[in-house]
Scaffold this motif. Structure first.
Motif, PDB file in Angstrom:
ATOM      1  N   LEU A  59       0.999  -1.347   0.035  1.00  0.00           N
ATOM      2  CA  LEU A  59       0.020  -0.122   0.049  1.00  0.00           C
ATOM      3  C   LEU A  59       0.847   1.405  -0.059  1.00  0.00           C
ATOM      4  N   VAL A  60       0.686   2.211  -0.863  1.00  0.00           N
ATOM      5  CA  VAL A  60       1.283   3.297  -0.900  1.00  0.00           C
ATOM      6  C   VAL A  60       0.524   4.643  -0.774  1.00  0.00           C
ATOM      7  N   TYR A  61       1.085   5.521   0.181  1.00  0.00           N
ATOM      8  CA  TYR A  61       0.169   6.657   0.337  1.00  0.00           C
ATOM      9  C   TYR A  61       0.681   7.970  -0.867  1.00  0.00           C
ATOM     10  N   GLY A  63      -1.046  10.862  -1.342  1.00  0.00           N
ATOM     11  CA  GLY A  63      -1.675  12.114  -1.199  1.00  0.00           C
ATOM     12  C   GLY A  63      -1.051  13.444  -0.943  1.00  0.00           C
ATOM     13  N   SER A  64      -1.281  14.579  -1.464  1.00  0.00           N
ATOM     14  CA  SER A  64      -0.488  15.723  -1.123  1.00  0.00           C
ATOM     15  C   SER A  64      -0.636  16.264   0.431  1.00  0.00           C
ATOM     16  N   LEU A  65      -1.583  16.021   0.898  1.00  0.00           N
ATOM     17  CA  LEU A  65      -1.992  16.257   2.216  1.00  0.00           C
ATOM     18  C   LEU A  65      -1.536  15.061   3.153  1.00  0.00           C
ATOM     19  N   PRO A  66      -1.207  15.461   4.258  1.00  0.00           N
ATOM     20  CA  PRO A  66      -0.783  14.334   5.367  1.00  0.00           C
ATOM     21  C   PRO A  66      -2.050  13.610   5.644  1.00  0.00           C
ATOM     22  N   ALA A  67      -2.013  12.284   5.878  1.00  0.00           N
ATOM     23  CA  ALA A  67      -3.016  11.513   6.155  1.00  0.00           C
ATOM     24  C   ALA A  67      -2.789  11.355   7.781  1.00  0.00           C
ATOM     25  N   SER A  68      -4.248  11.886   8.510  1.00  0.00           N
ATOM     26  CA  SER A  68      -4.000  11.768   9.766  1.00  0.00           C
ATOM     27  C   SER A  68      -4.075  10.452  10.507  1.00  0.00           C
ATOM     28  N   SER A  69      -4.862   9.547   9.783  1.00  0.00           N
ATOM     29  CA  SER A  69      -4.823   8.048   9.754  1.00  0.00           C
ATOM     30  C   SER A  69      -5.147   7.343   8.848  1.00  0.00           C
ATOM     31  N   ILE A  70      -4.711   6.125   8.607  1.00  0.00           N
ATOM     32  CA  ILE A  70      -5.079   5.159   7.851  1.00  0.00           C
ATOM     33  C   ILE A  70      -5.575   3.803   8.405  1.00  0.00           C
ATOM     34  N   ARG A  71      -6.733   3.196   8.099  1.00  0.00           N
ATOM     35  CA  ARG A  71      -7.532   2.069   8.815  1.00  0.00           C
ATOM     36  C   ARG A  71      -7.765   1.138   7.603  1.00  0.00           C
ATOM     37  N   MET A  72      -7.809  -0.004   8.133  1.00  0.00           N
ATOM     38  CA  MET A  72      -7.860  -1.394   7.260  1.00  0.00           C
ATOM     39  C   MET A  72      -9.170  -1.878   7.834  1.00  0.00           C
ATOM     40  N   TYR A  73     -10.134  -2.288   6.906  1.00  0.00           N
ATOM     41  CA  TYR A  73     -11.185  -2.981   7.343  1.00  0.00           C
ATOM     42  C   TYR A  73     -11.921  -3.794   6.381  1.00  0.00           C
ATOM     43  N   PHE A 129     -14.725   2.286   8.952  1.00  0.00           N
ATOM     44  CA  PHE A 129     -13.522   3.173   9.181  1.00  0.00           C
ATOM     45  C   PHE A 129     -13.281   3.287  10.872  1.00  0.00           C
ATOM     46  N   ALA A 130     -14.299   3.494  11.571  1.00  0.00           N
ATOM     47  CA  ALA A 130     -14.009   3.659  13.121  1.00  0.00           C
ATOM     48  C   ALA A 130     -13.694   2.600  13.853  1.00  0.00           C
ATOM     49  N   ASP A 131     -14.085   1.197  13.281  1.00  0.00           N
ATOM     50  CA  ASP A 131     -13.533   0.158  14.202  1.00  0.00           C
ATOM     51  C   ASP A 131     -12.332  -0.679  13.194  1.00  0.00           C
ATOM     52  N   GLY A 132     -11.867   0.002  12.129  1.00  0.00           N
ATOM     53  CA  GLY A 132     -10.892  -0.821  11.532  1.00  0.00           C
ATOM     54  C   GLY A 132      -9.602  -0.779  12.205  1.00  0.00           C
ATOM     55  N   TYR A 133      -8.703  -1.329  11.692  1.00  0.00           N
ATOM     56  CA  TYR A 133      -7.262  -1.646  12.529  1.00  0.00           C
ATOM     57  C   TYR A 133      -6.347  -0.392  11.961  1.00  0.00           C
ATOM     58  N   LEU A 134      -5.947   0.144  12.810  1.00  0.00           N
ATOM     59  CA  LEU A 134      -5.210   1.471  12.551  1.00  0.00           C
ATOM     60  C   LEU A 134      -3.669   1.107  12.111  1.00  0.00           C
ATOM     61  N   CYS A 135      -3.354   1.405  10.796  1.00  0.00           N
ATOM     62  CA  CYS A 135      -2.549   1.203   9.973  1.00  0.00           C
ATOM     63  C   CYS A 135      -1.295   2.188  10.018  1.00  0.00           C
ATOM     64  N   GLY A 136      -1.683   3.230  10.400  1.00  0.00           N
ATOM     65  CA  GLY A 136      -0.734   4.443  10.325  1.00  0.00           C
ATOM     66  C   GLY A 136      -1.394   5.778  10.766  1.00  0.00           C
ATOM     67  N   SER A 137      -0.586   6.610  11.283  1.00  0.00           N
ATOM     68  CA  SER A 137      -0.985   7.868  11.540  1.00  0.00           C
ATOM     69  C   SER A 137       0.046   9.028  10.935  1.00  0.00           C
ATOM     70  N   ASN A 138      -0.477  10.333  10.804  1.00  0.00           N
ATOM     71  CA  ASN A 138       0.334  11.263  10.269  1.00  0.00           C
ATOM     72  C   ASN A 138       1.336  10.710   9.014  1.00  0.00           C
ATOM     73  N   VAL A 139       0.954  10.337   8.063  1.00  0.00           N
ATOM     74  CA  VAL A 139       1.386   9.433   6.927  1.00  0.00           C
ATOM     75  C   VAL A 139       1.588  10.383   6.165  1.00  0.00           C
ATOM     76  N   ALA A 141       3.375  11.813   2.097  1.00  0.00           N
ATOM     77  CA  ALA A 141       3.308  11.376   0.754  1.00  0.00           C
ATOM     78  C   ALA A 141       4.467  10.314   0.420  1.00  0.00           C
ATOM     79  N   ASN A 142       4.063   9.183  -0.371  1.00  0.00           N
ATOM     80  CA  ASN A 142       5.152   8.119  -0.778  1.00  0.00           C
ATOM     81  C   ASN A 142       5.753   7.308   0.133  1.00  0.00           C
ATOM     82  N   GLN A 143       4.695   7.222   1.349  1.00  0.00           N
ATOM     83  CA  GLN A 143       5.175   6.292   2.228  1.00  0.00           C
ATOM     84  C   GLN A 143       4.522   5.108   2.136  1.00  0.00           C
TER      85      GLN A 143
END
Length: 176
Positions: A59-61, A63-73, A129-139, A141-143
């Protein structure tokens, strides 16, 4: 002799305008990509009790804005009875297999591994999203991150589960 002087009021004035622009304001983006084209497990068929396997996905982020969180469900579709017996384990890592998405053995996964879910029944996976697994925060671009998703059909699966199925669509959602 009389003289007449006619005066006309003048409207002479100095004037100057200055402009700045056009000013274009663009919104930022939140964008995720992965290296999987289509179905992740390629529609597994004829599973029997004790069958298992795993696949990896990158999975590659972007976006031009930082993602406060990425979750998987999981978006689980119709379950005709397999959901209580099919179990998933989800691992998150920082690197993955070099050549293919197949990663049945842990050493080929590499990197730091964080277990997000262990032997969770398909019917009990988080579905939003609310119950999803937290995969990253403050992500930023290109992480990227690698996920290994392993499945096992419980050895105790009863005969009544023969011919049943469940549809599972994995969802990764980023929010700015």
């Amino acid at each position: 002799m009389a003289s007449v002087v006619v005066t006309h009021p003048t409207s002479a004035a100095f004037r100057e305008d200055i402009e700045n622009g056009p000013n274009v304001l663009d919104s930022g983006t939140v964008q995720l990509t992965n290296d999987s084209a289509g179905s992740f497990f390629a529609n597994l068929a004829d599973l029997g009790p004790g069958d298992s396997g795993a696949e990896c996905i990158k999975l590659v982020y972007k976006g031009s804005l930082p993602a406060s969180s990425i979750r998987m469900y999981a978006d689980t579709g119709a379950d005709s009875g397999l959901g209580n017996w099919l179990k998933f384990t989800v691992d998150l890592g920082t690197s993955g297999p070099a050549a293919s998405r197949s990663c049945n053995e842990a050493p080929s996964f590499g990197g730091a591994i964080v277990n997000l879910a262990s032997a969770v029944q398909a019917s009990r996976l988080p579905t939003d999203f609310a119950d999803g697994y937290l995969c990253g925060s403050n992500v930023s671009a290109n992480q990227n991150a690698w996920f290994r998703i392993a499945y096992t059909l419980d050895v105790a699966t009863p005969d009544s589960a023969q011919g049943t199925s469940i549809a599972v669509k994995w969802v990764w959602e980023a929010r700015s």
